[in-house]
Design a protein around this motif. Structure first.
Motif, PDB file in Angstrom:
ATOM      1  N   LEU C  30       3.294 -14.258  27.845  1.00 60.88           N
ATOM      2  CA  LEU C  30       3.251 -12.814  28.038  1.00 60.88           C
ATOM      3  C   LEU C  30       2.045 -12.206  27.347  1.00 60.88           C
ATOM      4  O   LEU C  30       1.363 -11.332  27.892  1.00 60.88           O
ATOM      5  CB  LEU C  30       4.534 -12.185  27.492  1.00 60.88           C
ATOM      6  N   PHE C  33      -0.977 -12.871  29.263  1.00 54.57           N
ATOM      7  CA  PHE C  33      -1.048 -11.986  30.415  1.00 54.57           C
ATOM      8  C   PHE C  33      -1.580 -10.627  30.033  1.00 54.57           C
ATOM      9  O   PHE C  33      -2.404 -10.024  30.721  1.00 54.57           O
ATOM     10  CB  PHE C  33       0.373 -11.863  30.997  1.00 54.57           C
ATOM     11  N   MET C  34      -1.068 -10.153  28.927  1.00 56.04           N
ATOM     12  CA  MET C  34      -1.534  -8.843  28.496  1.00 56.04           C
ATOM     13  C   MET C  34      -3.002  -8.884  28.154  1.00 56.04           C
ATOM     14  O   MET C  34      -3.745  -7.923  28.429  1.00 56.04           O
ATOM     15  CB  MET C  34      -0.705  -8.375  27.282  1.00 56.04           C
ATOM     16  N   GLU C  37      -4.907  -8.459  31.195  1.00 55.62           N
ATOM     17  CA  GLU C  37      -4.957  -7.061  31.622  1.00 55.62           C
ATOM     18  C   GLU C  37      -6.000  -6.295  30.836  1.00 55.62           C
ATOM     19  O   GLU C  37      -6.705  -5.440  31.367  1.00 55.62           O
ATOM     20  CB  GLU C  37      -3.590  -6.392  31.414  1.00 55.62           C
ATOM     21  N   VAL C  68      -4.992  -1.888  42.269  1.00 57.85           N
ATOM     22  CA  VAL C  68      -3.994  -2.382  43.223  1.00 57.85           C
ATOM     23  C   VAL C  68      -3.751  -3.867  43.023  1.00 57.85           C
ATOM     24  O   VAL C  68      -2.618  -4.334  42.910  1.00 57.85           O
ATOM     25  CB  VAL C  68      -4.478  -2.108  44.670  1.00 57.85           C
ATOM     26  N   ALA C  70      -4.438  -5.717  40.488  1.00 55.14           N
ATOM     27  CA  ALA C  70      -3.848  -6.028  39.187  1.00 55.14           C
ATOM     28  C   ALA C  70      -2.356  -5.792  39.212  1.00 55.14           C
ATOM     29  O   ALA C  70      -1.575  -6.576  38.651  1.00 55.14           O
ATOM     30  CB  ALA C  70      -4.514  -5.178  38.110  1.00 55.14           C
ATOM     31  N   ALA C  71      -1.963  -4.750  39.854  1.00 58.32           N
ATOM     32  CA  ALA C  71      -0.527  -4.483  39.932  1.00 58.32           C
ATOM     33  C   ALA C  71       0.191  -5.618  40.639  1.00 58.32           C
ATOM     34  O   ALA C  71       1.192  -6.160  40.137  1.00 58.32           O
ATOM     35  CB  ALA C  71      -0.299  -3.164  40.680  1.00 58.32           C
ATOM     36  N   ALA C  72      -0.316  -5.976  41.778  1.00 60.91           N
ATOM     37  CA  ALA C  72       0.325  -7.083  42.513  1.00 60.91           C
ATOM     38  C   ALA C  72       0.327  -8.346  41.685  1.00 60.91           C
ATOM     39  O   ALA C  72       1.313  -9.093  41.619  1.00 60.91           O
ATOM     40  CB  ALA C  72      -0.405  -7.311  43.835  1.00 60.91           C
ATOM     41  N   VAL C  74       0.293  -8.712  38.439  1.00 60.51           N
ATOM     42  CA  VAL C  74       1.248  -8.666  37.341  1.00 60.51           C
ATOM     43  C   VAL C  74       2.645  -8.947  37.837  1.00 60.51           C
ATOM     44  O   VAL C  74       3.393  -9.716  37.238  1.00 60.51           O
ATOM     45  CB  VAL C  74       1.188  -7.289  36.657  1.00 60.51           C
ATOM     46  N   VAL C  75       2.965  -8.352  38.959  1.00 62.77           N
ATOM     47  CA  VAL C  75       4.302  -8.560  39.510  1.00 62.77           C
ATOM     48  C   VAL C  75       4.563 -10.031  39.753  1.00 62.77           C
ATOM     49  O   VAL C  75       5.544 -10.606  39.289  1.00 62.77           O
ATOM     50  CB  VAL C  75       4.449  -7.748  40.824  1.00 62.77           C
ATOM     51  N   ILE C  76       3.680 -10.633  40.462  1.00 61.77           N
ATOM     52  CA  ILE C  76       3.869 -12.053  40.792  1.00 61.77           C
ATOM     53  C   ILE C  76       3.861 -12.898  39.532  1.00 61.77           C
ATOM     54  O   ILE C  76       4.701 -13.781  39.326  1.00 61.77           O
ATOM     55  CB  ILE C  76       2.771 -12.533  41.750  1.00 61.77           C
ATOM     56  N   LEU C  78       4.575 -12.194  36.448  1.00 65.94           N
ATOM     57  CA  LEU C  78       5.775 -12.081  35.631  1.00 65.94           C
ATOM     58  C   LEU C  78       6.952 -12.765  36.297  1.00 65.94           C
ATOM     59  O   LEU C  78       7.785 -13.384  35.626  1.00 65.94           O
ATOM     60  CB  LEU C  78       6.085 -10.607  35.372  1.00 65.94           C
ATOM     61  N   ALA C  79       7.003 -12.659  37.616  1.00 66.65           N
ATOM     62  CA  ALA C  79       8.085 -13.375  38.304  1.00 66.65           C
ATOM     63  C   ALA C  79       7.984 -14.871  38.034  1.00 66.65           C
ATOM     64  O   ALA C  79       8.987 -15.543  37.789  1.00 66.65           O
ATOM     65  CB  ALA C  79       8.009 -13.094  39.812  1.00 66.65           C
ATOM     66  N   ILE C  80       6.785 -15.392  38.067  1.00 67.90           N
ATOM     67  CA  ILE C  80       6.615 -16.823  37.804  1.00 67.90           C
ATOM     68  C   ILE C  80       7.024 -17.149  36.374  1.00 67.90           C
ATOM     69  O   ILE C  80       7.683 -18.159  36.100  1.00 67.90           O
ATOM     70  CB  ILE C  80       5.151 -17.239  38.057  1.00 67.90           C
TER      71      ILE C  80
END
Lengths: 625, 168, 101
Positions: C30, C33-34, C37, C68, C70-72, C74-76, C78-80
């Motif tokens: 995490l 990931f941050m 970002e 846009v 980056a948003a997508a 992050v979603v993917i 975090l799901a992983i």
């Protein structure tokens, strides 16, 4: 007419080879046999017709088939030559060949590869007839190589037997040695004369080559080298006894009647050249004489029937070389012919024995076969007597002609020849006695019987030829029929130093001596091997004889072993150096790949770091610019 | 006035950045990230990018950081990493590497003199951005919506549990 | 422009470097990931700066799209991470080394 016939003679067996070779499987045994014998028989007829045409003395027709090689100053035509000599040889080769083909039909009846056999046999006939009808050295060489090849193919016919395969390779390699000399001789002839055409060579030799000069001697000896190889004379004789691994009809044809005599024919053909070098002639005669006695001695202790006959062939061909070496060309061809008859007869008789006993050739396991194979025994006896030189069989006349001619030139050659004749009588009677007389040793002869007509008839035809063949050269005081027939050819190269026959008294003395020696030899052998009353230990000589004077061992040590060592070194170099380099590269690449594997750590952070490093480098590069 | 504002913003951003990287607890990292995003939004305003500034707050600060916090909560993740014996990547060399990178970057960006261009009042406004978005950048715009769709589908697919239990 | 461009760009560079350090040094997925970002935002800043310098709106539009994506992402992402956490009970990225060659 003549050109057509001349072309047909070698061409017919060649066609037989093609037919048997390509379609033998589909045609079946009967058809293959018919084709094979038929083509050779037809060739014989063609040769007979040629003989009828060429009977007029001095008839010679060179026949150009086509311009074969035309490169700059080198022009070689595919040329055939028809004259009394080539016709005579063609008749002998095709006639005896035909008889042996017929014999083979019976002998090889149970062999599955009969198609291949007859194909090779036909090919051999074609090649041999090419030699005989050749018009220049190059065409002759084609046939020369052809018979060498067929000899290999037929010796190693049952190639699944290691002994046979080895024998075939030995034959090919040893005759190769001789062929190298022959080829060099051809080159030299080309260099000297600008051509290898026989007519030209015969006509020009006297003018171009200085008598006794180095060139003449070199040329003669080089050509003789080829003859030594092909005719199995000392020191290139080792392949012939081993060649007995092949089927017996092959031994009869190739190693008795035809191929081994090609060298003799060649010398007679080119006698004009040889006459220019008395030294070479002496060498030839000496080699012939020494070979004759050496081989005869080796035959004395040989236990294998076919090998005895092989040594006998070597010895008799030695006689032929002795003849041509002293200039008695006609006598040499005469002996060639009569030897073809009785040696082929002996081999076919041996073949009948083997056929009856399932391939047994070791005489120590034979014996008493006269009871079971009376016809074969009788035929063998006739051949044996001819070989020993008993009149009125042909062998007596031809051998004696040679001996008396030899006496006039070099008496010591005559002495060696007579001694060899004595040994000949002994060993052949020994062979006969061990095989046909006495008690039956092997016991495997329960079912033995005389051969069927297809094998029996050719044998007896040869018996007849052996008996009457002497008529070809009956007289000692004048040239015989054959010699007269060949005279225009044999004297075309200048006057041979050949003996005008000497005083009749001397002649009869010589004849008497040989007869005495022959009879004495038979008697000695009879006492030794039949009555077993005479015990002659050969003493220390036995060891030498049994190992053929260690010649083969000498070869093995001096030539074969170094060659093997070199081959091993080359093989080692190949694996350790060349292969190592190649596989080394491969392994190096593999190792590099393994090393690169280390980069694939699986850790994201390492990957990220790599990306960073890359980006950093690019950035630095840009900033620097 | 602008310079002062920039100084504050810069400090805040840098502090937040350090916080993201150095915080022991994930939640603190998320909050530090929030600080950075907020500071940057102000900086955008300084650079006449009003629309982008608003978007930054709505999307980044409002959605993405929230998402992070949700996940942190969901996973009960402690960021107190147990000390490992074996370091996969020793931190000091890594930091040095990055330092080198940073130095090069700085030299790269500070060398050229960049004079700001003159532009109209409407620069950076919604209308301006919208005008460009729907004319020149229409295709990427549509593509972006597809990307978002894919993201949504992917997230749903990845998050699904099979009825037989366990992970896919 | 109140503050000259190089200052903004320097800030961007520093933020990027900080993000880089976070990616290389931290072990928690995490946090990594941050940090990513963070890096993205640094790049956004430089884009906006250049848009201002050149007077072209294109820079800002690019930022829009980065947002846009980056948003997508992050979603993917975090799901992983959640998925991995479910099977391994940890978000330590050093544990995810199955792709080692």
């Amino acid at each position: 007419m003549i050109p057509t016939l001349a072309v047909l003679v070698p061409l017919l067996p060649l066609a037989g080879w093609v037919a048997s070779g390509l379609w033998g499987g589909r045609l079946g045994r009967q058809a293959v046999a018919v084709i094979a014998c038929g083509t050779v028989g037809a060739a014989f007829l063609a040769a007979a017709l040629l003989f009828w045409q060429v009977r007029g003395a001095g008839d010679r027709s060179p026949i150009d088939l086509y311009q074969w090689i035309g490169a700059g100053g080198v022009r070689v035509a595919f040329r055939l030559l028809v004259d009394p000599l080539s016709v005579a040889m063609a008749l002998v080769v095709s006639g005896v060949g035909f008889l042996i083909h017929v014999f083979s039909v019976g002998y090889m009846a149970k062999d599955p590869a009969i198609g291949r056999y007859f194909a090779y046999l036909n090919l051999f006939m074609a090649a041999m007839l090419t030699i005989v009808l050749a018009g220049n050295l190059v065409v002759m060489f084609i046939g020369w190589e052809g018979v060498g090849l067929c000899s290999y193919l037929l010796i190693a016919f049952w190639f699944t037997r290691p002994a046979a395969a080895r024998a075939g390779v030995t034959a090919l390699l040893v005759t190769r040695l001789g062929d190298v000399g022959f080829l060099l001789g051809i080159f030299l002839a080309f260099g000297i004369f600008g051509t290898t055409d026989f007519s030209v060579l015969t006509a020009e030799a006297g003018r171009t080559l200085a008598l006794g000069g180095g060139t003449a001697t070199a040329l003669a000896l080089l050509l003789f080298a080829g003859a030594v190889g092909k005719s199995a004379q000392l020191p290139l004789h080792i392949w012939l006894p081993d060649a007995m691994e092949g089927p017996t009809p092959v031994s009869a044809l190739i190693h008795a009647a035809t191929m081994v005599t090609a060298g003799v024919y060649m010398i007679v053909r080119l006698h004009a050249v040889f006459l220019r070098s008395p030294l070479a002639m002496d060498v030839i005669a000496s080699v012939g004489a020494i070979t004759a006695i050496f081989a005869a001695a080796s035959a004395l202790v040989e236990p294998d029937l076919k090998r005895v006959l092989a040594y006998s062939t070597i010895s008799q061909v030695g006689y032929m070389f002795l003849a041509v070496g002293v200039g008695a060309f006609g006598a040499g061809i005469f002996h060639l012919t009569s030897h073809a008859f009785f040696k082929a007869l002996l081999f076919l008789a041996a073949g009948s024995v083997m056929h009856a006993l399932g391939g047994e050739t070791d005489m120590r396991r034979l014996g008493g076969l006269a009871r079971r194979l009376p016809r074969t025994a009788a035929a063998f006896a006739v051949g044996a007597l001819a070989l020993a030189g008993i009149p009125p069989l042909s062998g007596f006349f031809s051998k004696d002609l040679i001996l008396s001619d030899a006496f006039r030139v070099h008496p010591w050659l005559w002495a060696v020849g007579v001694a060899a004749a004595g040994l000949t009588a002994i060993y052949i009677v020994r062979a006969f006695a061990m095989t046909f007389l006495g008690a039956s040793v092997g016991g495997g002869d329960r079912m033995a019987h005389d051969p069927p007509p297809v094998m029996d008839t050719p044998m007896w035809i040869l018996v007849g030829l052996t008996a009457v063949g002497g008529a070809l050269g009956w007289s000692f005081t004048h040239p015989g029929a054959l010699e007269r027939y060949l005279l225009p050819v044999t004297t075309a190269g200048g006057k041979a130093p050949l003996p005008i026959p000497g005083p009749p008294a001397e002649e009869w003395a010589l004849v008497g001596t040989s007869l005495l020696v022959a009879a004495g030899g038979i008697a000695v052998a009879w006492l030794m091997y039949v009555r077993r009353t005479l015990r002659v230990g050969f003493g220390p000589l036995a060891g030498l004889l049994r190992h053929q004077f260690y010649i083969e061992d000498a070869y093995a040590a001096a030539i074969v072993a170094p060659a093997r060592a070199m081959a091993r070194a080359a093989a080692a170099t190949d694996t350790s150096v060349i292969d190592a380099a190649v596989t080394g590269i491969a392994r190096g690449i593999g190792r590099a790949g393994q090393a690169l594997r280390g980069l694939e750590t699986g850790y994201l952070r390492h990957y990220a770091a790599f990306v960073l490093i890359g980006a950093l480098l690019i950035l630095v590069f840009w900033v620097m610019r | 006035m602008g310079a002062l504002l920039f100084a504050i913003v810069a400090c805040a951003a840098l502090a937040g950045g350090v916080g993201v990287v150095a915080a022991r607890q994930s939640v603190y990292s998320a909050l530090a990230l929030l600080l950075v995003l907020g500071s940057l939004a102000v900086d955008y305003l300084l650079l006449d990018a009003q629309f982008i500034a608003v978007l930054q707050v709505i999307i980044y600060a409002g959605a993405i950081v929230v998402l992070f916090v949700f996940i942190i909560m969901l996973l009960h993740v402690r960021s107190g990493e147990e000390p490992r014996v074996r370091m996969v990547l020793p931190p000091l060399p890594a930091a040095l590497l990055c330092g080198a990178f940073g130095v090069v970057m700085l030299t790269a960006v500070t060398r050229p003199t960049l004079a700001p261009a003159s532009m109209g009042v409407a620069f950076g406004t919604v209308q301006e951005v919208g005008r460009a978005l729907f004319s020149r950048y229409l295709l990427p715009f549509e593509a972006a919506s597809v990307v978002l769709l894919i993201g949504m589908i992917g997230a749903v697919a990845l998050g699904r549990r099979l009825s037989t239990g366990g992970d896919r | 422009m109140a503050v000259p461009a190089p200052y903004h760009l320097a800030l961007s560079a520093l933020l990027f470097t900080l993000g880089m350090v976070g990616v290389l040094v931290r072990r928690s997925a995490l946090i990594v990931f941050m940090s990513i970002e963070l890096m993205l935002n640094a790049v956004n800043l430089s884009f906006v700066t250049f848009a201002r310098v050149r007077g072209s709106i294109d820079g800002q539009l690019l930022v829009f799209f980065i947002l846009v994506v980056a948003a997508a992402e992050v979603v993917i992402g975090l799901a992983i991470i959640v998925d991995i956490f479910r099977s391994r009970e940890t978000v330590d990225i050093d544990e995810a080394n199955l792709l080692r060659g």
